[in-house]
Scaffold this active site. Structure first.
Site, PDB file in Angstrom:
ATOM      1  CE  LYS A   1      -2.028   7.977  -2.187  1.00 30.38           C
ATOM      2  NZ  LYS A   1      -2.336   6.656  -1.320  1.00 30.38           N
TER       3      LYS A   1
ATOM      4  CG  ASP B   1       0.131   5.062  -3.520  1.00 28.53           C
ATOM      5  OD1 ASP B   1      -0.576   4.447  -2.989  1.00 28.53           O
ATOM      6  OD2 ASP B   1       0.111   5.294  -4.810  1.00 28.53           O
TER       7      ASP B   1
ATOM      8  CG  ASN C   1       4.448  -2.804  -0.774  1.00 28.03           C
ATOM      9  OD1 ASN C   1       3.380  -2.366  -0.015  1.00 28.03           O
ATOM     10  ND2 ASN C   1       5.429  -3.153  -0.017  1.00 28.03           N
TER      11      ASN C   1
ATOM     12  CB  SER D   1       0.933   3.898   8.166  1.00 29.15           C
ATOM     13  OG  SER D   1       1.595   3.639   7.186  1.00 29.15           O
TER      14      SER D   1
HETATM   15  P1  NDP Z   1       4.343  -0.114  -6.489  1.00 33.26           P
HETATM   16  O1  NDP Z   1       5.034   0.956  -7.308  1.00 33.26           O
HETATM   17  O2  NDP Z   1       5.080  -0.997  -5.613  1.00 33.26           O
HETATM   18  O3  NDP Z   1       3.769  -1.056  -7.642  1.00 33.26           O
HETATM   19  C1  NDP Z   1       2.981  -0.860  -8.567  1.00 33.26           C
HETATM   20  C2  NDP Z   1       2.869  -2.364  -9.407  1.00 33.26           C
HETATM   21  O4  NDP Z   1       1.652  -1.916 -10.356  1.00 33.26           O
HETATM   22  C3  NDP Z   1       4.093  -2.191 -10.393  1.00 33.26           C
HETATM   23  O5  NDP Z   1       4.390  -3.856 -10.467  1.00 33.26           O
HETATM   24  C4  NDP Z   1       3.686  -1.728 -11.854  1.00 33.26           C
HETATM   25  O6  NDP Z   1       4.591  -1.937 -12.655  1.00 33.26           O
HETATM   26  C5  NDP Z   1       2.116  -2.259 -11.782  1.00 33.26           C
HETATM   27  N1  NDP Z   1       1.458  -1.408 -12.855  1.00 33.26           N
HETATM   28  C6  NDP Z   1       1.436  -0.115 -12.939  1.00 33.26           C
HETATM   29  N2  NDP Z   1       0.339   0.122 -13.700  1.00 33.26           N
HETATM   30  C7  NDP Z   1      -0.199  -1.153 -14.130  1.00 33.26           C
HETATM   31  C8  NDP Z   1      -0.853  -1.711 -15.187  1.00 33.26           C
HETATM   32  N3  NDP Z   1      -1.737  -0.763 -15.823  1.00 33.26           N
HETATM   33  N4  NDP Z   1      -1.391  -2.914 -15.232  1.00 33.26           N
HETATM   34  C9  NDP Z   1      -0.614  -3.871 -14.460  1.00 33.26           C
HETATM   35  N5  NDP Z   1       0.528  -3.365 -13.647  1.00 33.26           N
HETATM   36  C10 NDP Z   1       0.749  -2.197 -13.359  1.00 33.26           C
HETATM   37  O7  NDP Z   1       2.893   0.405  -5.872  1.00 33.26           O
HETATM   38  P2  NDP Z   1       2.134  -0.219  -4.654  1.00 33.26           P
HETATM   39  O8  NDP Z   1       2.027  -1.723  -4.913  1.00 33.26           O
HETATM   40  O9  NDP Z   1       2.396   0.371  -3.481  1.00 33.26           O
HETATM   41  O10 NDP Z   1       0.681   0.052  -5.024  1.00 33.26           O
HETATM   42  C11 NDP Z   1      -0.262  -0.434  -5.744  1.00 33.26           C
HETATM   43  C12 NDP Z   1      -1.484  -0.050  -5.782  1.00 33.26           C
HETATM   44  O11 NDP Z   1      -1.944  -0.101  -4.449  1.00 33.26           O
HETATM   45  C13 NDP Z   1      -1.855   1.556  -5.849  1.00 33.26           C
HETATM   46  O12 NDP Z   1      -3.241   1.609  -6.415  1.00 33.26           O
HETATM   47  C14 NDP Z   1      -1.835   2.189  -4.635  1.00 33.26           C
HETATM   48  O13 NDP Z   1      -2.326   3.255  -4.447  1.00 33.26           O
HETATM   49  C15 NDP Z   1      -2.388   1.139  -3.766  1.00 33.26           C
HETATM   50  N6  NDP Z   1      -2.136   0.919  -2.363  1.00 33.26           N
HETATM   51  C16 NDP Z   1      -1.005   0.941  -1.921  1.00 33.26           C
HETATM   52  C17 NDP Z   1      -0.766   0.949  -0.490  1.00 33.26           C
HETATM   53  C18 NDP Z   1       0.774   0.546  -0.070  1.00 33.26           C
HETATM   54  O14 NDP Z   1       0.850   0.341   1.127  1.00 33.26           O
HETATM   55  N7  NDP Z   1       1.809   0.798  -0.848  1.00 33.26           N
HETATM   56  C19 NDP Z   1      -1.776   1.032   0.724  1.00 33.26           C
HETATM   57  C20 NDP Z   1      -3.122   1.009  -0.031  1.00 33.26           C
HETATM   58  C21 NDP Z   1      -3.138   1.104  -1.217  1.00 33.26           C
HETATM   59  P3  NDP Z   1       5.765  -1.454 -13.124  1.00 33.26           P
HETATM   60  O15 NDP Z   1       7.131  -1.986 -12.493  1.00 33.26           O
HETATM   61  O16 NDP Z   1       5.861  -1.679 -14.728  1.00 33.26           O
HETATM   62  O17 NDP Z   1       5.667   0.219 -12.852  1.00 33.26           O
END
Ligand code: NDP
Length: 459
Positions: free
Chosen positions: A139, A179, A254, A391
């Protein structure tokens, strides 16, 4: 000694071993709360494994599996639009390569530090093993905050980050992906910079690329869809499905967006989602196309949703989303976003199933509360493994120089998620905790890596 005595002996030896290694880990990583939380959960699951297979103790597997093979920390200097020099910190944790090249995303978020990088890379070991694909675990990321930065600033920062990262990665050594804060745009900048520095085109060095430029169709949907596929399997245990259920999904990035999309396709009504500013509640069902437009395309806040749907409510406290009554909750935002109080609220409101789309979104106490109340609980390592599974499919397509259709990828994803579900179910049952998917995921993932570590000798 009777057979009972031997079993008892093995059990107490396993408990002592787990206890000692955890105490040592705490002493050596005193301030790394997220890393200690992630290891604690695994350790608690593995006691019955060490009691049954003491040769893992003799091979020092727990000591070895909790120490990253390599941690790289580096300076990322870049220039902002005003010509000021800015400096951020970059990380790449290459945790375990016993099953294949290091594999895991890159996160750009101001909270990034070594504890968060290590917990994410550590969890990735077990998740990647569960996919059944030949991938190790890593990571990376930076404490860079993309919010409020211009396109050009993001490009300059990302190129500077990739200049240093490129020394340590490659299609057969370490293959990063996206991520939080890193999507296909940032992957494109890193990929471009890597190729410029290497003087070639190495498609397999990053995944999560734009499907028009070497990426896999279905990758951006994979984590969210996969989470829903996993929960769908769990629901069958209670002869239920997503149809006509009420779902709450945190985040609107995402993972969240495509978890919502798949849940809706399967007949659910998603009534709430959030971003880091607050949450929206739409009793008529969230319009996921509008969420995509706002968050994926226009880079706006989720609060803007109510401009199109004034009858929906916006609340400016994202953590309060768990007070919304639902049948299924999918925490898809970030680590530790759902605590014990939130868990009790959800339970009191009759939640049936939880699927962790984010990494470690539930605290240990929240997880325990769900399990004690008989709520179906799909842990992140298993439930969100669909992203890394696709991936790995992108890596295969890149090395074969061909691309699969979105239908082919989705079908393979569905098969992988069912097989992960089955591995968790079987492992939990085999080790005496039927229906406990946390133990099942931890044990099934561990056995795969631990066997490879034994086979590869002590290193
Ligand atoms: P993104 O950056 O696309 O989205 C993150 C989202 O979470 C945004 O909408 C952000 O809001 C919001 N957010 C952040 N902190 C908080 C909070 N405390 N409460 C509510 N909403 C919040 O990230 P991903 O969707 O890619 O990743 C999300 C999670 O999934 C992470 O834990 C990541 O490690 C995990 N993950 C992702 C994978 C992937 O393929 N992308 C694979 C496996 C796991 P804002 O727009 O305000 O920042």
């Amino acid at each position: 000694m009777t057979r009972m005595d031997v079993l008892q002996n093995n059990k107490s030896r396993a408990n002592d071993y787990v206890h000692e290694v955890y105490e040592q880990l705490k002493r050596r990583n005193p301030a790394e709360t997220e890393f200690l939380q992630a290891t604690r959960e695994i350790f608690d699951s593995l006691r019955p494994v060490f009691a049954k297979y003491p040769h893992y103790i003799e091979n020092g597997i727990l000591e070895r599996i909790t120490e990253p093979e390599r941690i790289i920390t580096f300076r990322v200097a870049w220039e902002d639009d005003q010509g000021r020099v800015r400096v951020n910190r970059g990380f790449r944790v290459q945790f375990n390569s016993d099953l294949g090249p290091y594999k895991g995303g890159i996160r750009f978020h101001p909270s990034v530090n070594s504890s968060i990088m290590k917990f994410l890379a550590f969890e990735q070991i077990f998740k990647n093993a569960l996919t059944g694909q030949p991938i190790g675990a890593g990571k990376g990321g930076s404490d860079f905050d993309p919010k409020g930065k211009s396109e050009r600033e993001i490009m300059r920062f990302t190129q500077s980050f990739a200049t240093e990262l490129s020394k340590y990665i490659g299609p057969d050594t370490d293959v990063p992906a996206g991520d939080i804060g890193v999507g296909k745009r940032e992957i494109g900048y890193m990929f471009g910079q890597y190729n410029r520095l290497k003087g070639g085109y190495e498609a397999g060095v990053f995944t999560g690329k734009d499907p028009n430029h070497g990426g896999s169709l279905g990758r951006k949907e994979a984590t969210g869809y996969g989470t829903v596929y996993f929960v769908e399997e769990m629901l069958k245990l209670k002869e239920l499905s997503f149809k006509d259920t009420k779902v709450v999904v945190s985040g609107s990035g995402n993972v969240s967006t495509y978890a919502m999309e798949k849940a809706i396709q399967l007949g659910a009504k998603v009534v709430a989602c959030s971003d880091s500013g607050g949450y929206i509640f739409d009793r008529n069902g969230i319009d996921v196309e509008l969420v995509k437009q706002l968050k994926e395309i226009e880079n706006k806040r989720i609060s803007d949703y109510v401009k199109t749907y004034p009858e929906a409510e916006y609340h400016d406290d994202c953590s309060a989303i768990w007070s919304v009554a639902c049948d299924i909750a999918l925490p898809c935002a970030t680590q530790n976003e759902l605590d014990e109080i939130a868990a009790h609220l959800l339970i009191a409101n009759g939640v049936i199933a939880i699927g962790e789309g984010a990494n470690m979104p539930c605290t240990l106490e929240a997880m325990a509360a769900f399990q004690e109340s008989g709520v179906l609980f799909g842990p992140a390592k298993a439930a969100n493994a669909g992203g890394v599974a696709v991936s790995a499919m992108e890596m295969s397509q890149n090395s074969m120089r061909l691309s699969w259709t979105v239908e082919e990828v989705d079908e393979k994803l569905h098969t992988v998620m069912r097989s992960i579900y089955k591995s968790c179910l079987d492992a939990a049952e085999q080790f005496g905790h039927p229906g406990n998917f946390v133990m099942g995921a931890n044990i099934a993932g561990f056995l795969k890596v631990a066997d490879a570590m034994v086979a590869h000798g002590i290193s």
